[in-house]
Each structure stands twice: as structure tokens, then as C-alpha cells.
Scaffold this motif. Structure first.
Motif, PDB file in Angstrom:
ATOM      1  N   LEU A   1      -0.594  17.622  -3.537  1.00 53.28           N
ATOM      2  CA  LEU A   1      -0.382  18.878  -4.255  1.00 53.28           C
ATOM      3  C   LEU A   1      -1.231  20.038  -3.750  1.00 53.28           C
ATOM      4  O   LEU A   1      -0.742  21.143  -3.568  1.00 53.28           O
ATOM      5  N   GLY A   2      -2.510  19.790  -3.497  1.00 46.67           N
ATOM      6  CA  GLY A   2      -3.403  20.859  -3.081  1.00 46.67           C
ATOM      7  C   GLY A   2      -3.138  21.364  -1.678  1.00 46.67           C
ATOM      8  O   GLY A   2      -3.681  22.385  -1.261  1.00 46.67           O
ATOM      9  N   TYR A   3      -2.324  20.628  -0.924  1.00 46.71           N
ATOM     10  CA  TYR A   3      -2.097  20.977   0.480  1.00 46.71           C
ATOM     11  C   TYR A   3      -0.640  21.313   0.780  1.00 46.71           C
ATOM     12  O   TYR A   3      -0.293  21.607   1.920  1.00 46.71           O
ATOM     13  N   ASN A   4       0.221  21.205  -0.251  1.00 44.99           N
ATOM     14  CA  ASN A   4       1.639  21.518  -0.088  1.00 44.99           C
ATOM     15  C   ASN A   4       2.283  20.693   1.026  1.00 44.99           C
ATOM     16  O   ASN A   4       3.000  21.196   1.881  1.00 44.99           O
ATOM     17  N   LYS A   5       1.962  19.393   1.046  1.00 40.56           N
ATOM     18  CA  LYS A   5       2.489  18.513   2.098  1.00 40.56           C
ATOM     19  C   LYS A   5       3.134  17.287   1.471  1.00 40.56           C
ATOM     20  O   LYS A   5       2.611  16.744   0.501  1.00 40.56           O
ATOM     21  N   ASN A   6       4.255  16.871   2.060  1.00 32.81           N
ATOM     22  CA  ASN A   6       4.920  15.633   1.656  1.00 32.81           C
ATOM     23  C   ASN A   6       4.963  14.678   2.845  1.00 32.81           C
ATOM     24  O   ASN A   6       5.190  15.100   3.972  1.00 32.81           O
ATOM     25  N   TYR A   7       4.757  13.415   2.569  1.00 36.33           N
ATOM     26  CA  TYR A   7       4.833  12.395   3.627  1.00 36.33           C
ATOM     27  C   TYR A   7       5.768  11.286   3.154  1.00 36.33           C
ATOM     28  O   TYR A   7       5.726  10.896   1.983  1.00 36.33           O
ATOM     29  N   LEU A   8       6.580  10.773   4.074  1.00 35.78           N
ATOM     30  CA  LEU A   8       7.535   9.720   3.713  1.00 35.78           C
ATOM     31  C   LEU A   8       7.261   8.437   4.490  1.00 35.78           C
ATOM     32  O   LEU A   8       6.969   8.482   5.689  1.00 35.78           O
ATOM     33  N   PHE A   9       7.388   7.306   3.805  1.00 36.71           N
ATOM     34  CA  PHE A   9       7.183   6.010   4.434  1.00 36.71           C
ATOM     35  C   PHE A   9       8.391   5.124   4.098  1.00 36.71           C
ATOM     36  O   PHE A   9       8.517   4.635   2.973  1.00 36.71           O
ATOM     37  N   PRO A  10       9.305   4.943   5.061  1.00 33.98           N
ATOM     38  CA  PRO A  10      10.556   4.243   4.753  1.00 33.98           C
ATOM     39  C   PRO A  10      10.414   2.736   4.567  1.00 33.98           C
ATOM     40  O   PRO A  10       9.562   2.099   5.188  1.00 33.98           O
ATOM     41  N   LEU A  11      11.275   2.208   3.708  1.00 27.14           N
ATOM     42  CA  LEU A  11      11.375   0.766   3.497  1.00 27.14           C
ATOM     43  C   LEU A  11      12.442   0.251   4.449  1.00 27.14           C
ATOM     44  O   LEU A  11      13.537   0.821   4.523  1.00 27.14           O
ATOM     45  N   LYS A  12      12.125  -0.830   5.189  1.00 32.06           N
ATOM     46  CA  LYS A  12      13.075  -1.297   6.201  1.00 32.06           C
ATOM     47  C   LYS A  12      14.297  -1.973   5.576  1.00 32.06           C
ATOM     48  O   LYS A  12      15.414  -1.778   6.013  1.00 32.06           O
TER      49      LYS A  12
ATOM     50  N   ASP B   1       0.871  -1.169   0.000  1.00 28.51           N
ATOM     51  CA  ASP B   1       0.000   0.000   0.000  1.00 28.51           C
ATOM     52  C   ASP B   1       0.914   1.228   0.000  1.00 28.51           C
ATOM     53  O   ASP B   1       2.132   1.079   0.074  1.00 28.51           O
ATOM     54  N   TYR B   2       0.347   2.411  -0.051  1.00 29.11           N
ATOM     55  CA  TYR B   2       1.210   3.586  -0.209  1.00 29.11           C
ATOM     56  C   TYR B   2       2.075   3.868   1.024  1.00 29.11           C
ATOM     57  O   TYR B   2       3.025   4.646   0.945  1.00 29.11           O
ATOM     58  N   THR B   3       1.774   3.215   2.145  1.00 31.67           N
ATOM     59  CA  THR B   3       2.588   3.417   3.350  1.00 31.67           C
ATOM     60  C   THR B   3       3.590   2.272   3.567  1.00 31.67           C
ATOM     61  O   THR B   3       4.309   2.267   4.567  1.00 31.67           O
ATOM     62  N   LEU B   4       3.606   1.293   2.676  1.00 29.84           N
ATOM     63  CA  LEU B   4       4.483   0.109   2.754  1.00 29.84           C
ATOM     64  C   LEU B   4       4.179  -0.756   3.978  1.00 29.84           C
ATOM     65  O   LEU B   4       5.019  -1.558   4.397  1.00 29.84           O
TER      66      LEU B   4
ATOM     67  N   ALA C   1      -2.339  13.803  -6.237  1.00 27.09           N
ATOM     68  CA  ALA C   1      -1.193  13.364  -5.441  1.00 27.09           C
ATOM     69  C   ALA C   1      -0.114  12.778  -6.340  1.00 27.09           C
ATOM     70  O   ALA C   1      -0.395  12.337  -7.458  1.00 27.09           O
ATOM     71  N   ILE C   2       1.108  12.796  -5.844  1.00 24.20           N
ATOM     72  CA  ILE C   2       2.230  12.199  -6.580  1.00 24.20           C
ATOM     73  C   ILE C   2       2.940  11.231  -5.649  1.00 24.20           C
ATOM     74  O   ILE C   2       3.266  11.580  -4.514  1.00 24.20           O
ATOM     75  N   LEU C   3       3.139  10.038  -6.131  1.00 21.35           N
ATOM     76  CA  LEU C   3       3.906   9.051  -5.387  1.00 21.35           C
ATOM     77  C   LEU C   3       5.322   9.054  -5.965  1.00 21.35           C
ATOM     78  O   LEU C   3       5.490   9.170  -7.178  1.00 21.35           O
ATOM     79  N   PHE C   4       6.337   8.942  -5.129  1.00 21.45           N
ATOM     80  CA  PHE C   4       7.706   8.936  -5.655  1.00 21.45           C
ATOM     81  C   PHE C   4       8.630   8.133  -4.742  1.00 21.45           C
ATOM     82  O   PHE C   4       8.249   7.765  -3.623  1.00 21.45           O
ATOM     83  N   ILE C   5       9.838   7.874  -5.249  1.00 21.54           N
ATOM     84  CA  ILE C   5      10.850   7.169  -4.459  1.00 21.54           C
ATOM     85  C   ILE C   5      11.848   8.204  -3.946  1.00 21.54           C
ATOM     86  O   ILE C   5      12.296   9.057  -4.715  1.00 21.54           O
ATOM     87  N   LYS C   6      12.151   8.114  -2.665  1.00 22.36           N
ATOM     88  CA  LYS C   6      13.189   8.996  -2.104  1.00 22.36           C
ATOM     89  C   LYS C   6      14.316   8.142  -1.541  1.00 22.36           C
ATOM     90  O   LYS C   6      14.074   7.233  -0.749  1.00 22.36           O
ATOM     91  N   ASN C   7      15.534   8.418  -1.980  1.00 20.67           N
ATOM     92  CA  ASN C   7      16.707   7.760  -1.410  1.00 20.67           C
ATOM     93  C   ASN C   7      17.536   8.816  -0.710  1.00 20.67           C
ATOM     94  O   ASN C   7      17.987   9.774  -1.335  1.00 20.67           O
ATOM     95  N   TYR C   8      17.698   8.653   0.585  1.00 20.01           N
ATOM     96  CA  TYR C   8      18.417   9.647   1.373  1.00 20.01           C
ATOM     97  C   TYR C   8      19.116   8.955   2.532  1.00 20.01           C
ATOM     98  O   TYR C   8      18.485   8.198   3.276  1.00 20.01           O
ATOM     99  N   LYS C   9      20.410   9.186   2.646  1.00 21.55           N
ATOM    100  CA  LYS C   9      21.221   8.591   3.711  1.00 21.55           C
ATOM    101  C   LYS C   9      20.995   7.078   3.826  1.00 21.55           C
ATOM    102  O   LYS C   9      20.616   6.560   4.884  1.00 21.55           O
ATOM    103  N   ASN C  10      21.155   6.392   2.729  1.00 24.00           N
ATOM    104  CA  ASN C  10      21.045   4.933   2.669  1.00 24.00           C
ATOM    105  C   ASN C  10      19.677   4.392   3.035  1.00 24.00           C
ATOM    106  O   ASN C  10      19.525   3.225   3.369  1.00 24.00           O
ATOM    107  N   GLN C  11      18.662   5.234   3.008  1.00 23.44           N
ATOM    108  CA  GLN C  11      17.296   4.773   3.294  1.00 23.44           C
ATOM    109  C   GLN C  11      16.426   5.044   2.070  1.00 23.44           C
ATOM    110  O   GLN C  11      16.448   6.137   1.505  1.00 23.44           O
ATOM    111  N   SER C  12      15.678   4.030   1.692  1.00 30.27           N
ATOM    112  CA  SER C  12      14.771   4.141   0.563  1.00 30.27           C
ATOM    113  C   SER C  12      13.348   4.288   1.106  1.00 30.27           C
ATOM    114  O   SER C  12      12.945   3.530   1.986  1.00 30.27           O
ATOM    115  N   SER C  13      12.616   5.274   0.612  1.00 25.89           N
ATOM    116  CA  SER C  13      11.246   5.501   1.106  1.00 25.89           C
ATOM    117  C   SER C  13      10.294   5.744  -0.053  1.00 25.89           C
ATOM    118  O   SER C  13      10.712   6.135  -1.147  1.00 25.89           O
ATOM    119  N   ILE C  14       9.011   5.539   0.247  1.00 24.57           N
ATOM    120  CA  ILE C  14       7.963   6.006  -0.665  1.00 24.57           C
ATOM    121  C   ILE C  14       7.534   7.370  -0.150  1.00 24.57           C
ATOM    122  O   ILE C  14       7.320   7.552   1.054  1.00 24.57           O
TER     123      ILE C  14
END
Lengths: 415, 186
Positions: free
Chosen positions: A395-406, A172-175, A377-390
Motif C-alpha cells: 500500500l505505501g509503495y503503490n505496487k502490486n506483485y503476482l505469484f502464479p499457481l502452477k 509462503d506468500y510467493t507460493l 500489505a494486502i494479500l489477495f487471489i487473482k484469477n485471470y485468463k485461466n491462471q490463479s495467482s496470489i
């Protein structure tokens, strides 16, 4: 400087519905929401469900969600004493059924008055997070907000687990929910085959040639579609599921092809001698894609069956992936000519009707943007400091949420 | 603390024992050689190379020419070609490596198919990165063909960023990963 002036001017001339404008709603100005938990304390999904529901209520971006929840009897007419200051209260109760199913009941209060109630049943406990997502969908609707169908959708990802090893996972979108659909070998670029999300396309790199398969996720049966020397990717599936945009390289040359699912025939859409990849349908007639025909990767569009291409993006030194929805395009862009600086790849949103650009991310490598079907909404992959997240951009609320992959790294996704 | 000291002492003892066994092992070889010398006269030195003969025999059993090395050994002789960031054209020193590989492919490895594998650094899992890997593989394939390797023997695959040689966050590591590898197929 001249461009900046134009951009500044446009900010004041754009309509409020333009998604490229930053919309900042102060948390304090949002109505408060408190959760009340009526589930038995010893219930095995009690805590995890509460966590998911609270997360979903935050992602709605329309409430200031109380971090504390309170226990109360589900049948109580009034909200708990501690909840009384809250504008809204969401009370829930999960009851295991004799059949092995789980029934979740909710009551939604506004100023101590029930304005919505519903019950939800799942037959497998591990699907509980989808109940939370569905509740969030309903509450959002009750609040009169635009539909967020995307929150209930399944997401398919390819997870790189080791060198040359990956798994295709339905999540799901929160992994939170994770079902390994394909394990063993190197399988990448999964793509839902239809709206029902009961089949998917993916590329196998385990054989001597990259091969595209279609997998029925309900039966596990797979069918070979095509293979190509060098590269074979299903980049996008048309809304009706009847056409696919493929990247193939039968002669070592990566180009975009339109594939007809029914007939199995395909048509080459690009012929540039460099790189043409990552095509996405804008509608039934037009596509956007990535090409290095200007000497660096950038976003272009093309009308299917016609010669000529149009450059879509004029900002960024290396724009290597994109997603389109109506007049909007979100793309991944390298911010600096130094390939190894911290500020590497960010996502930007443009409208083809204006010159305004909205930067959606700030740090790390942000890639693989995918618009939700409704474009909100836009779903994307974020890789930061050796952590991969969804990541999810609302867009309408100017908010980003991250859900890390263990474990592992997300290679690609679709929803 | 006592335990730590005891462990350290044991480890130190093992280290010293390890060091001390190195020389005797060399001595032991010498001893065995000398023993063999005494029994086999001048042929004793050849016998230390017996292992190599065994490998050749195994190849012969597998139906290969006795002069031909195993596929895996040959694969090890093929040199990977490294590329600059975001580049897929061959520089003269890269072309020299491909030339050496072509010579190998046309001689000792002439019985095998060649799989050219394009790889990229970690800066992106998107299609563009895979295409970059493919373009690298294709540049190498063209150079192999120019050097007389039959196009029909060559297949290509791009692994994008999914087949890294190293995973450290350094320029050196990323440079190692931007490469084309050569694999042999029966």
C-alpha cells in the motif's frame, strides 16, 4: 460529478500517511541494489535461492534491483567491480552443514562498506525460501523502513484440484514453498488459529453436513468444532485466538455467529433473512461483514451485542468480500452491471475517516483480500485468463506483485 | 510423410471397418433372436429383456422392494434446477421441476434421505458465493416441504463454485453451473 469534485478536493486535504492516496515512487529515483552470490555453483539450491532473494528484494519496493548478479568470494573486502556502481550490494553464501542443515551468510554493503551481516540456518532444505524472506525482512529494517513482519509469515491456501476435490496447502506468500497439509475430499476456507501459525481451522464439505475442524499442524491431530446444515465457515479468528467469527446456517439461513473457543458456546450476531457472511473483526467490539440487505451485496459494520448496522461502502454494484484494518477496509467490487465483461471484480480501498476510494487492481477477478497484521500489505487471489495467482499489494509503495499457481485454482487464503 | 499417409490409411480403414461392423452387429442380434425364436418360440422377445429382470433380482437381493429402482437410478431421475445470475428464488418452471422431484421423493424414493446441493458459477470463491448456493438449496428445500416431503428427510450443502458441471468460459457453461442438484442418501 459532485462526488468527483469532493473526492478531488479530499485528495489535496489528506495527510501523506493516508493509504488511500496513490504513492508513486519512480523506479529511477530508487537506490540501486546488486546481489553477489558466493555459493558454490554446484549447490542444489543455488539458483532457486538467488531467484527468491531477488524477487524479495523487488517486493521490498525500496530498491531498483539489478537483474544481473555477480559471483565473488564471500571474504572479499570489496564488492565486485561490476557492482561498484550500485548504491547497495547484498552478498550471500549458502553452506551445507554436516548435520544436514543449511547455513546462509549475508553481508550488506552500502558504498562498498559493510553495514550489516548475519547468518541464518535451516534444518530442512525446502524451507530455503523463508531464509530469503527473513533476509528481506532484515534488510528492510536496516534501511529504516516500517516493519514488514508479513513477509516471514506462512500462508495457508485451499487449492481446488478437480471437481469437488481440494487440498489445504501451507505455503509462503510467493507460493514457492508448498506443503500439502490436507489432501482428499473437499476442504475449504482454511484460517490460521493463532499467531504462532501452528494450528488452523477449516471447513470439510466431504460429509453430509459442512463441518468445521481445528487441525494441529505440528501433530496432524484434528478436532471437530461444529457442523451446520448448508454452510459452516470460520471467517475470522480474533487476534488473541479466543473468539471466532463463523458463518452458519442451522435453519438454512446464513448468519454470523461469535464462537468462544474455550467454552464452545456461540452467539448469533445477525438475524437478517437474506445473506450475512464473511465477518471480520475490526477490533474486539466491532465487525465488518457482507450482507445483501440493501438488495445487493455490500459491506456493513456492527457493534457486537448491539442492534443496528452501518453501511460502510457507497461505491460498487456488488461488493462481496472485504478485510478490515483499523480505519481501512479493502473490498472486492464488481465494476459493471454486465456480469460477464472482462473488467469484472477489482479491489478497492477506503478509509472510514474519509470519502476517498483507491482502486488497487485493474484486470481479471480479484478477490479474497486479506490485510497483513500491520496493515501495510494486502494479500489477495487473482484469477485471470485461466491462471490463479496470489497477489500482494504494498500500500505505501503503490505496487502490486503476482505469484502464479502452477496447478489448480486458489479457493481461499489466510496469512 | 509416408508414415502420415500410412496412418491415415489405417485410420480410414478402421473407420470404414467400424462403420461396416455396425450393421452386421444389428444383423447378429437379429440372427440370435431368430435362433432363440426357433428354440424358445414366442418367449424369445421377452428374453432380450432379461437384463432388466436381473437388475430387479439384484435389488431384491439387496433387500429392496422389487418395484423399487436402485438409489442411483432414482437419483438420475431427479431433475437439477438452474438459477439466474445472483438469484435464488424459484420461477414457476423451476417450481415444476421441484414438484416432480417431490413426487418422486414421496413415492419410489420414499425410503431415502434427500441431500439438496447448492452450486454457483465461477464468479467468486468467497463466502457470498457459497451463501448464494445455500439460499438456492434452501429455496428448493422449502418447495419440497410445501409439496409434502418431510423436512427431516432433507439436508443441505453448498459447494459454491467448487463443483462445476463444465469449465468453459461461456455464458451457457456458467448458467449450467448455477444449479441445485439432488442426491439420495440411505
Amino acid at each position: 460529478m459532485y462526488k468527483l469534485l469532493i473526492i478531488s478536493f479530499l485528495i489535496f486535504n489528506l495527510s501523506a500517511d493516508d493509504l488511500t492516496i496513490d504513492v508513486s515512487k519512480q523506479v529511477d529515483s530508487l537506490p540501486s541494489l546488486t546481489l553477489e552470490n558466493s555459493t558454490r555453483v554446484d549447490s542444489s539450491i543455488n539458483k532457486s535461492f538467488l531467484r527468491s532473494l531477488m524477487s524479495d528484494m523487488n517486493v521490498l519496493s525500496i530498491f531498483n534491483v539489478n537483474r544481473r548478479s555477480y559471483r565473488v568470494d564471500f571474504s572479499d573486502e570489496n564488492v565486485a567491480r561490476e557492482s561498484k556502481k550500485s548504491s547497495y550490494v547484498l552478498r550471500f553464501k549458502i553452506v551445507p552443514q554436516d548435520s544436514g542443515a543449511y547455513k546462509t551468510e549475508i553481508k550488506f554493503f552500502e558504498q562498498n562498506r559493510v553495514i550489516f551481516q548475519k547468518s541464518y540456518t535451516i534444518h530442512k532444505k525446502r524451507l530455503y525460501v523463508f531464509v530469503a524472506h527473513t533476509i528481506a525482512y532484515d534488510i528492510n529494517k536496516v534501511m529504516g523502513e516500517d516493519s514488514i513482519d508479513w513477509i516471514k509469515k506462512k500462508v495457508v491456501i485451499a487449492r481446488l484440484s478437480a471437481r469437488n476435490k481440494s487440498e489445504i496447502i501451507i505455503t509462503d506468500y510467493t507460493l514457492t514453498y508448498q506443503h500439502i497439509m490436507i489432501k482428499g475430499g473437499l476442504n475449504v476456507f482454511p484460517q490460521w488459529a493463532n499467531k504462532e501459525q501452528n494450528a488452523l481451522y477449516y471447513t470439510s464439505l466431504s460429509g453430509s453436513k459442512p463441518t468445521l475442524y481445528r487441525l494441529d499442524t505440528t501433530t496432524g491431530k484434528r478436532k471437530k468444532i461444529l457442523s451446520s446444515d448448508g454452510m459452516m465457515v470460520c471467517s475470522d479468528v480474533r487476534e488473541d485466538g479466543k473468539k471466532l467469527l463463523l458463518t452458519m446456517a442451522p435453519n438454512g439461513q446464513p448468519d454470523i455467529y461469535l464462537y468462544d473457543v474455550r467454552s464452545g458456546k456461540y452467539q448469533r450476531l445477525t438475524t437478517y433473512s437474506g445473506i450475512d457472511v464473511s465477518a471480520q473483526f475490526m477490533d474486539f467490539k466491532k465487525i465488518v461483514f457482507i450482507s445483501n440487505r440493501m438488495g445487493y451485496p455490500n459491506v456493513f459494520s456492527k457493534i457486537i451485542g448491539k442492534k443496528g448496522v452501518e453501511q460502510m461502502v457507497y461505491y460498487g454494484k456488488s461488493n462481496v468480500s472485504c478485510s478490515a484494518h483499523n480505519e481501512y477496509i479493502v473490498y472486492k467490487s464488481r465494476e459493471t452491471s454486465n456480469a460477464f465483461s472482462r473488467n469484472t471484480f477489482n479491489l478497492h480501498l477506503i478509509s472510514t475517516k474519509t470519502d476517498f476510494i483507491r482502486r488497487l487492481t485493474a484486470t481479471g477477478v480479484n478477490e479474497f483480500p486479506r490485510f497483513s497484521k500491520d496493515g501495510s500489505a494486502i494479500l489477495f487471489i487473482k484469477n485471470y485468463k485461466n491462471q490463479s495467482s496470489i497477489g500482494v499489494v504494498r500500500l505505501g509503495y503503490n505496487k502490486n506483485y503476482l505469484f502464479p499457481l502452477k496447478i489448480g485454482k486458489i479457493q481461499s487464503l489466510d496469512w | 510423410m509416408k508414415k502420415v499417409l500410412l496412418t491415415s490409411a489405417v485410420v480410414a480403414a478402421l473407420i470404414f471397418t467400424g462403420c461396416s461392423t455396425k450393421d452386421p452387429s444389428i444383423d447378429a442380434t437379429k440372427n440370435s433372436t431368430s435362433q432363440q425364436s426357433s428354440s424358445n418360440n414366442s418367449n424369445s422377445n421377452s428374453e432380450t429383456v432379461t437384463g432388466t429382470d436381473v437388475v430387479v433380482d439384484e435389488n431384491a437381493n439387496n433387500g429392496s422392494d422389487s418395484n423399487e429402482m436402485s438409489m442411483v437410478d432414482l437419483e438420475g431421475e431427479m431433475k437439477s434446477v438452474n438459477f439466474a445470475f445472483d438469484q435464488y428464488s424459484l420461477t414457476p418452471d423451476m417450481a415444476d421441476k421441484v414438484s416432480d422431484n417431490a413426487a418422486l421423493a414421496n413415492s419410489k424414493a420414499s425410503a431415502y434421505m434427500i441431500k439438496v446441493e447448492g452450486n454457483c458459477d465461477e464468479w467468486g470463491s468467497d463466502e457470498y458465493n457459497y451463501a448464494l448456493g445455500l439460499k438456492r438449496a434452501n429455496s428448493v428445500k422449502s418447495a419440497l416441504i410445501d409439496k409434502g416431503v418431510s423436512a427431516e428427510r432433507i439436508s443441505m450443502i453448498s459447494y459454491g463454485e467448487s463443483n462445476p458441471l463444465c469449465t468453459e468460459q461461456s455464458k451457457e457453461c456458467w448458467a449450467k453451473n448455477r444449479r441445485v442438484d439432488f442426491k439420495l442418501l440411505p
